[in-house]
Design a protein around this motif. Structure first.
Motif, short mmCIF file in Angstrom:
data_model
loop_
_atom_site.label_atom_id
_atom_site.label_comp_id
_atom_site.label_asym_id
_atom_site.label_seq_id
_atom_site.Cartn_x
_atom_site.Cartn_y
_atom_site.Cartn_z
N ASP A 6 29.90 -8.46 -23.33
CA ASP A 6 30.13 -8.50 -24.78
C ASP A 6 29.48 -7.32 -25.49
O ASP A 6 29.95 -6.88 -26.53
CB ASP A 6 29.56 -9.81 -25.36
CG ASP A 6 30.34 -11.02 -24.85
OD1 ASP A 6 29.79 -12.12 -24.92
OD2 ASP A 6 31.49 -10.83 -24.40
N VAL A 7 28.37 -6.81 -24.97
CA VAL A 7 27.65 -5.73 -25.66
C VAL A 7 27.65 -4.45 -24.84
O VAL A 7 26.72 -3.66 -24.89
CB VAL A 7 26.19 -6.17 -25.95
CG1 VAL A 7 26.19 -7.29 -26.96
CG2 VAL A 7 25.49 -6.62 -24.68
N GLY A 8 28.67 -4.27 -24.04
CA GLY A 8 28.82 -3.01 -23.31
C GLY A 8 27.79 -2.81 -22.22
O GLY A 8 27.35 -1.69 -21.98
N GLY A 9 27.38 -3.87 -21.53
CA GLY A 9 26.47 -3.73 -20.40
C GLY A 9 25.01 -3.90 -20.76
O GLY A 9 24.15 -3.78 -19.90
N GLU A 10 24.71 -4.17 -22.03
CA GLU A 10 23.32 -4.38 -22.44
C GLU A 10 23.16 -5.80 -22.95
O GLU A 10 23.79 -6.21 -23.91
CB GLU A 10 22.92 -3.39 -23.54
CG GLU A 10 22.87 -1.94 -23.05
CD GLU A 10 22.35 -1.02 -24.12
OE1 GLU A 10 21.96 -1.52 -25.19
OE2 GLU A 10 22.35 0.20 -23.89
N ALA A 11 22.30 -6.54 -22.27
CA ALA A 11 22.06 -7.92 -22.68
C ALA A 11 21.26 -7.95 -23.97
O ALA A 11 20.55 -7.01 -24.29
CB ALA A 11 21.30 -8.65 -21.57
N PRO A 12 21.38 -9.03 -24.74
CA PRO A 12 20.65 -9.13 -26.01
C PRO A 12 19.14 -8.98 -25.84
O PRO A 12 18.45 -8.53 -26.74
CB PRO A 12 21.00 -10.55 -26.50
CG PRO A 12 22.31 -10.84 -25.84
CD PRO A 12 22.27 -10.15 -24.52
N GLY A 13 18.61 -9.33 -24.65
CA GLY A 13 17.18 -9.25 -24.43
C GLY A 13 16.68 -7.86 -24.12
O GLY A 13 15.48 -7.67 -23.93
N GLY A 14 17.55 -6.89 -24.07
CA GLY A 14 17.13 -5.53 -23.75
C GLY A 14 17.59 -5.10 -22.36
O GLY A 14 18.13 -5.89 -21.58
N SER A 15 17.37 -3.83 -22.07
CA SER A 15 17.83 -3.25 -20.81
C SER A 15 17.02 -3.77 -19.62
O SER A 15 15.84 -4.13 -19.75
CB SER A 15 17.71 -1.73 -20.88
OG SER A 15 17.96 -1.15 -19.60
N ALA A 19 10.26 -2.94 -19.51
CA ALA A 19 9.18 -3.68 -18.86
C ALA A 19 9.42 -5.19 -18.94
O ALA A 19 9.66 -5.72 -20.02
CB ALA A 19 7.84 -3.33 -19.50
N GLY A 20 9.39 -5.86 -17.80
CA GLY A 20 9.51 -7.32 -17.74
C GLY A 20 10.92 -7.87 -17.76
O GLY A 20 11.12 -9.06 -17.51
N ASN A 21 11.90 -7.03 -18.02
CA ASN A 21 13.27 -7.54 -18.12
C ASN A 21 13.91 -7.82 -16.77
O ASN A 21 15.02 -8.33 -16.70
CB ASN A 21 14.15 -6.56 -18.91
CG ASN A 21 13.97 -6.72 -20.40
OD1 ASN A 21 13.23 -7.59 -20.85
ND2 ASN A 21 14.63 -5.87 -21.17
N TYR A 22 13.22 -7.51 -15.69
CA TYR A 22 13.71 -7.87 -14.36
C TYR A 22 13.63 -9.38 -14.15
O TYR A 22 14.22 -9.91 -13.19
CB TYR A 22 12.89 -7.16 -13.28
CG TYR A 22 11.43 -7.54 -13.26
CD1 TYR A 22 11.00 -8.71 -12.64
CD2 TYR A 22 10.47 -6.73 -13.88
CE1 TYR A 22 9.66 -9.06 -12.62
CE2 TYR A 22 9.13 -7.08 -13.86
CZ TYR A 22 8.73 -8.24 -13.23
OH TYR A 22 7.40 -8.59 -13.22
N ARG A 23 12.90 -10.06 -15.01
CA ARG A 23 12.70 -11.51 -14.82
C ARG A 23 14.00 -12.30 -14.94
O ARG A 23 14.12 -13.41 -14.41
CB ARG A 23 11.67 -12.03 -15.81
CG ARG A 23 10.26 -11.54 -15.53
CD ARG A 23 9.21 -12.23 -16.37
NE ARG A 23 7.87 -11.77 -16.02
CZ ARG A 23 7.27 -10.72 -16.57
NH1 ARG A 23 7.90 -10.02 -17.52
NH2 ARG A 23 6.05 -10.37 -16.19
N ARG A 24 14.98 -11.75 -15.62
CA ARG A 24 16.29 -12.43 -15.65
C ARG A 24 16.89 -12.50 -14.26
O ARG A 24 17.49 -13.50 -13.87
CB ARG A 24 17.24 -11.70 -16.61
CG ARG A 24 16.88 -11.81 -18.07
CD ARG A 24 18.04 -11.39 -18.95
NE ARG A 24 18.39 -9.98 -18.73
CZ ARG A 24 18.01 -8.99 -19.53
NH1 ARG A 24 17.25 -9.24 -20.59
NH2 ARG A 24 18.38 -7.75 -19.29
#
Length: 382
Positions: A6-15, A19-24
């Motif tokens: 929906d946002v062109g490959g960028e999740a609402p929570g950030g790239s 830092a820390g976004n690998y937790r998804r």
């Protein structure tokens, strides 16, 4: 469509690289285990539906089989009606087979794969989750340190520029104020120069930290990619397994490919087309209509036996005595002298009963004179 699309490959929570976004991605490991449980629960509920439907078909068949057997429907059409009930029993068996596949074979297969793919730890959680978390943290730690240096230098640089701007503003106001002495104005100008030098120094530090971060980015991306691909490989196995399971579930639920299912409806169709209205009408005619046999009344010659009524008791008694005809005895003085017939039974003498036909009859003797005669009597059991 996923949120990333929906946002062109960028999740609402950030790239992912932040830092820390690998937790998804780490959380996806735990989600995979939960999805296995959800898949089992989902199709166990479907298994219950199949079982209930099978039971309802059986109950329906039993109820209406009894009703049809006791009802007024007859002939080949009754057989056709029964064919539907027989088909329901067979269909019930097919749906029970579906239920057994879903609740047994399929559920066991998912549980076995889940146990092999996810290993619980004594301290809680799954081994695979911890490995992914540790891998990402290790790959990101050096980059996060450099990122913090960049953020610190950036903050210092911006603060220095703010101080420089404040000093310039004061200098400009002092130049416009005639009450400010030259000495005070000189000090303000020195302050501006000092802030400018500090800002340049912070700028150099900021650029240096940013350059170091950018030089490390490829290494950081490589390490993160390596851990991520490991997670992707595990997730790929799960996705492939789920697809395989969905194909198995489709095969078990798709009763249209079941030969018994086709045979069931072929037999039912044959049972329907076998119904013959003319045959049923003929059967009714011969069984309940004009085609029935009839004992039509015919001429019967009169005989003495046919005129003497015999009591129902005598007819139905298995121990009834045979009919006894008495001899003709001449009368004296016009009075019948026929002695009554007796029989013994139960220690007592019973006088036999005679029919109303035992009345004196007149006939001519040899000399042509009338003479009363006694008509033989029929002994009837009382």
């Amino acid at each position: 469509m996923s949120s990333e699309d929906d946002v062109g490959g960028e999740a609402p929570g950030g790239s992912f690289w932040e830092a820390g976004n690998y937790r998804r991605t780490v959380k996806r490991v735990d989600d995979g285990h939960r999805l296995c449980n959800d898949l089992i629960s989902c199709f166990q509920e479907r298994a219950k539906i199949e079982k209930n439907y099978a039971q309802q078909l059986t109950d329906w068949s039993h109820k209406w089989r009894t009703a049809v057997e006791k009802g007024p429907q007859y002939g080949t059409l009754e057989k056709t009606w029964h064919a539907f009930l027989t088909a329901a029993d067979k269909l019930s068996e097919i749906h029970l087979e579906v239920r057994n596949h879903l609740a047994g074979e399929d559920a066991d297969k998912i549980k076995a794969w889940q146990k092999e793919a996810y290993h619980k730890q004594m301290i809680g959680g799954f081994k695979e989750t911890k490995e992914a978390e540790d891998g990402f943290r290790k790959a990101q730690k050096p980059w996060v340190k450099k990122l913090k240096d960049v953020e610190t230098s950036k903050k210092n640089y911006h603060l220095a520029r703010k101080d420089e701007k404040t000093a310039q503003t004061r200098e400009n106001h002092a130049k416009a104020d005639s009450s400010i002495s030259q000495e005070q104005l000189h000090k303000l100008q020195e302050r501006v120069e000092k802030c400018a030098q500090e800002a340049e120094k912070c700028k150099d530090q900021y650029e240096k930290m940013l350059e170091e971060l950018n030089r490390y980015n490829p290494r950081y991306m490589e390490d993160m990619e390596q851990v991520f691909e490991g997670c992707q490989e595990a997730e790929c196995k799960r996705l492939c397994f789920f697809k395989e399971m969905f194909l198995d579930l489709h095969q078990h639920l798709n009763i249209s490919t079941n030969e018994s299912f086709h045979a069931l409806y072929r037999d039912l169709y044959q049972g329907i087309v076998a119904a013959d209205d003319q045959e049923d009408l003929k059967w009714w005619r011969n069984t309940h209509g004009p085609g029935m046999a009839m004992n039509w009344p015919q001429f019967e010659e009169w005989t003495l036996e046919t005129q003497r009524p015999i009591s129902k008791k005598a007819k139905s008694s298995k121990s009834a005595e045979d009919v006894m005809l008495t001899s003709i005895v001449p009368t004296r003085d016009g009075v019948s002298q026929t002695p009554p017939q007796t029989r013994r039974g139960g220690g007592k003498e019973d006088v036999s009963e005679w029919s109303d036909d035992d009345t004196p009859k007149k006939c001519l003797d040899a000399n042509g004179h009338e003479e009363d005669v006694k008509v033989p009597g029929v002994q009837v059991k009382s």
